[in-house]
Design a protein around this motif. Sequence first.
Motif, PDB file in Angstrom:
ATOM      1  N   GLY A 104      49.104 -60.013  27.459  1.00 52.33           N
ATOM      2  CA  GLY A 104      48.132 -59.102  28.053  1.00 52.33           C
ATOM      3  C   GLY A 104      48.639 -57.679  28.042  1.00 52.33           C
ATOM      4  N   ASP A 105      47.853 -56.819  28.682  1.00 50.62           N
ATOM      5  CA  ASP A 105      48.200 -55.401  28.739  1.00 50.62           C
ATOM      6  C   ASP A 105      49.285 -55.146  29.773  1.00 50.62           C
ATOM      7  OD1 ASP A 105      46.288 -54.804  26.831  1.00 50.62           O
ATOM      8  OD2 ASP A 105      44.715 -54.527  28.329  1.00 50.62           O
ATOM      9  N   LEU A 106      50.147 -54.236  29.444  1.00 49.19           N
ATOM     10  CA  LEU A 106      51.211 -53.859  30.378  1.00 49.19           C
ATOM     11  C   LEU A 106      50.740 -52.712  31.268  1.00 49.19           C
ATOM     12  CD1 LEU A 106      54.376 -53.810  28.097  1.00 49.19           C
ATOM     13  CD2 LEU A 106      53.804 -55.498  29.833  1.00 49.19           C
ATOM     14  N   ALA A 107      51.047 -52.822  32.539  1.00 48.81           N
ATOM     15  CA  ALA A 107      50.862 -51.713  33.476  1.00 48.81           C
ATOM     16  C   ALA A 107      52.252 -51.160  33.757  1.00 48.81           C
ATOM     17  CB  ALA A 107      50.209 -52.197  34.761  1.00 48.81           C
ATOM     18  N   GLU A 108      52.364 -49.837  33.778  1.00 49.65           N
ATOM     19  CA  GLU A 108      53.666 -49.190  33.941  1.00 49.65           C
ATOM     20  C   GLU A 108      53.692 -48.415  35.254  1.00 49.65           C
ATOM     21  OE1 GLU A 108      56.479 -47.427  30.635  1.00 49.65           O
ATOM     22  OE2 GLU A 108      54.749 -46.134  30.959  1.00 49.65           O
TER      23      GLU A 108
ATOM     24  N   GLN B 234      57.439 -52.394  34.175  1.00 52.50           N
ATOM     25  CA  GLN B 234      56.287 -52.801  33.390  1.00 52.50           C
ATOM     26  C   GLN B 234      55.907 -54.208  33.817  1.00 52.50           C
ATOM     27  OE1 GLN B 234      57.766 -52.275  29.359  1.00 52.50           O
ATOM     28  NE2 GLN B 234      56.625 -50.363  29.179  1.00 52.50           N
TER      29      GLN B 234
ATOM     30  N   THR C  44      52.615 -57.337  33.829  1.00 55.68           N
ATOM     31  CA  THR C  44      51.415 -57.814  33.145  1.00 55.68           C
ATOM     32  C   THR C  44      50.406 -58.405  34.105  1.00 55.68           C
ATOM     33  OG1 THR C  44      52.450 -59.959  32.749  1.00 55.68           O
ATOM     34  CG2 THR C  44      52.639 -58.304  31.003  1.00 55.68           C
TER      35      THR C  44
ATOM     36  N   GLU D  52      46.788 -54.446  37.985  1.00 51.72           N
ATOM     37  CA  GLU D  52      47.060 -53.013  38.062  1.00 51.72           C
ATOM     38  C   GLU D  52      47.742 -52.609  39.364  1.00 51.72           C
ATOM     39  OE1 GLU D  52      46.485 -50.663  35.628  1.00 51.72           O
ATOM     40  OE2 GLU D  52      46.047 -52.384  34.371  1.00 51.72           O
TER      41      GLU D  52
END
Length: 112
Positions: free
Chosen positions: A10-14, A28, A30, A33
């Motif tokens: 999936g998309d990484l949130a940083e 980071q 996943t 948010e």
Amino acid sequence: MSIYGAEPVGDLAEFFVLYEDGSVGRLQVTQGEQPPALARAGRFVSRQEYLARLDELNTATAEHVGRLLADDEERTRGDYLELRGAGIRDESARRMSGYQGPDVAPAEAERN
């Protein structure tokens, strides 16, 4: 790049963290948010604040290393000059002292 049999994560949130001790961290995740729980005391900051603090830490580290290298150079040069003044050959004096700087004139070595 993909690995056979691996599921996409999936998309990484940083997230960026400034810890109470002044250090920084970049996390980071996943899972959504929302910021993750911190393992130690600190606060989430903007990317700009993180980068500014990281730059401060890198500058301070470079200055500290510079001072350590200068102190080491002074110490090894002093040891080298003492050994040369005692009549030890250049090659041996360098090896024993760890001095790697420029050659020193025999007269200067004798004065020390």
